[in-house]
Enzyme design. Structure first.
Site, short mmCIF file in Angstrom:
data_model
loop_
_atom_site.label_atom_id
_atom_site.label_comp_id
_atom_site.label_asym_id
_atom_site.label_seq_id
_atom_site.Cartn_x
_atom_site.Cartn_y
_atom_site.Cartn_z
N THR A 199 0.86 -1.21 0.00
CA THR A 199 -0.10 0.04 -0.01
C THR A 199 0.85 1.29 -0.03
OG1 THR A 199 -1.50 -1.19 1.28
CG2 THR A 199 -1.64 1.15 1.65
N THR A 249 -0.37 1.05 6.75
CA THR A 249 -0.04 0.03 5.88
C THR A 249 -0.12 -1.43 6.57
OG1 THR A 249 1.66 -1.13 4.44
CG2 THR A 249 2.36 0.79 5.89
N1 ASP Z 1 -3.69 -2.22 4.48
C1 ASP Z 1 -3.99 -2.91 3.14
C2 ASP Z 1 -5.33 -3.73 3.33
O1 ASP Z 1 -5.37 -4.44 4.11
C3 ASP Z 1 -2.95 -3.77 2.66
C4 ASP Z 1 -1.39 -3.06 2.73
O2 ASP Z 1 -1.16 -2.47 3.61
O3 ASP Z 1 -0.65 -3.40 2.05
O4 ASP Z 1 -5.89 -3.64 2.42
#
Ligand code: ASP
Length: 335
Positions: A199, A249
């Site tokens: 993310t 993230t």
């Molecule tokens: N937080 C994001 C999600 O759960 C994933 C990520 O941070 O890569 O969609």
């Protein structure tokens, strides 16, 4: 109405007495922090890839910081930085987004203006080249806060937001990650030691002393049934108020359950807790305690920065009050 005003007065009092917010605006030194995701980074990292990622982070940081230097609002800066990262196939957002269980790219994004508490969010979009631009349009030009799927894309057409063929988002690296994930049993909900949280996000403090946050993601590899993560949910993965801004993230389900971004910002603005302590408590204690993992970037109204994470690394870059550019990946690596 009266209650709201009383709450605002109390909040204002706490903010001022805690020092989280100062009355001196207009000549605030701008601050910008960005991330390209937390996760298992060492595995699969080559010197070439590291070079590419560092250059991409720097480019995204500069795109946003330039706007802050020109006196533009924090919302413009976070949007600009996130767009650069969305266009770069190295990150799990826009081009390069991870694949769902059924082999599609479904993206989520949100932007929040701390000065006004306005938010725009989108989830499950499949053809929007820059989901963060659509989230911004939702905030600025729609009567709503959160649009999903086909409806969000219908709205995008009315706003002249660029739509692309689904193949635009596909990268071979993400496709192979899905093939690996499909060998495991997703329904077991076990912690995957190889999870990549790619993310992207940004938080900024502008010259007027206002804060903003933005986050954009493809979510989790092999996600099921229209799953939406924390990134587009105001207060979970993205939040900004007058005293604090955060972009997260990590394993989104845990950020939603702890309402992580709102929780940290409330600790800072209502309880006067220092930013780094509040962030450490939620990101590195509460979330791992429940079984989750990840990281976050934060800035407060005084320009203090926090970047906690409990994974192998977190792609991040920042320009703080000293005006110096930093790019870092692993824990002790600061350049
Ligand atoms: N937080 C994001 C999600 O759960 C994933 C990520 O941070 O890569 O969609």
């Amino acid at each position: 109405m009266m209650l709201t005003n009383i709450r605002r007065l109390i909040l204002c009092g706490v903010l001022l007495s805690s020092g989280a917010v100062s009355l001196a605006h207009a000549d605030t030194v701008p601050v910008l922090v960005i991330h390209g995701g937390a996760g298992v980074i060492r595995k699969g990292m080559t010197p070439e890839r590291e070079k590419t990622v560092r250059a991409a982070l720097k480019e995204a940081l500069e795109a946003g910081y330039k706007l802050l230097q020109e006196g533009k609002p924090a919302t413009d800066a976070v949007e600009a930085s996130v767009q650069v990262l969305e266009d770069n196939p190295e990150f799990n957002a826009g081009r390069g987004a991870v694949f769902t269980h059924s082999g599609q790219n479904e993206m989520d994004a949100a932007i929040m203006d701390g000065a006004t508490l306005r938010v725009g969010a989108v989830a499950g979009v499949k053809h929007v080249k820059n989901p963060i631009a659509l989230a911004r349009a939702v905030m600025d030009h729609s009567p709503h806060v959160f649009l999903i799927g086909d409806g969000a894309e219908e709205f995008a057409k009315t706003q002249g937001i660029e739509l692309v063929d689904a193949s635009w988002f596909r990268t071979e690296r993400r496709w192979q990650q899905l093939q690996e994930a499909l060998k495991k049993d997703r329904l077991k909900q076990e912690k995957d030691p190889d999870t990549h949280h790619g993310t992207v996000g940004a938080v900024a403090l502008d010259r007027d002393g206002h804060l903003a946050a933005a986050t954009s993601t493809g979510g989790l590899t092999d996600k099921l049934w229209g799953r939406v993560g924390d990134s587009p949910i105001p207060g979970a993965g993205t939040y900004a108020n007058e005293g604090c801004a955060m972009s997260g993230t990590g394993w989104g389900e845990y950020y939603i359950r702890t309402v992580a971004a709102h929780e940290i910002c409330m600790r800072v603005t209502m309880m006067g807790q220092p930013l780094d302590q509040a962030a450490e408590q939620v990101i590195n204690k509460e979330i791992p305690h429940l079984g989750g993992d990840g990281g976050a970037i934060l800035v407060d109204a005084k320009g203090n920065i926090a970047m906690p994470f409990n994974t192998d690394g977190m792609y991040r870059a920042w320009i703080g009050r000293d005006g110096v550019t930093h790019v870092a990946i692993l824990k002790d690596d600061v350049r």
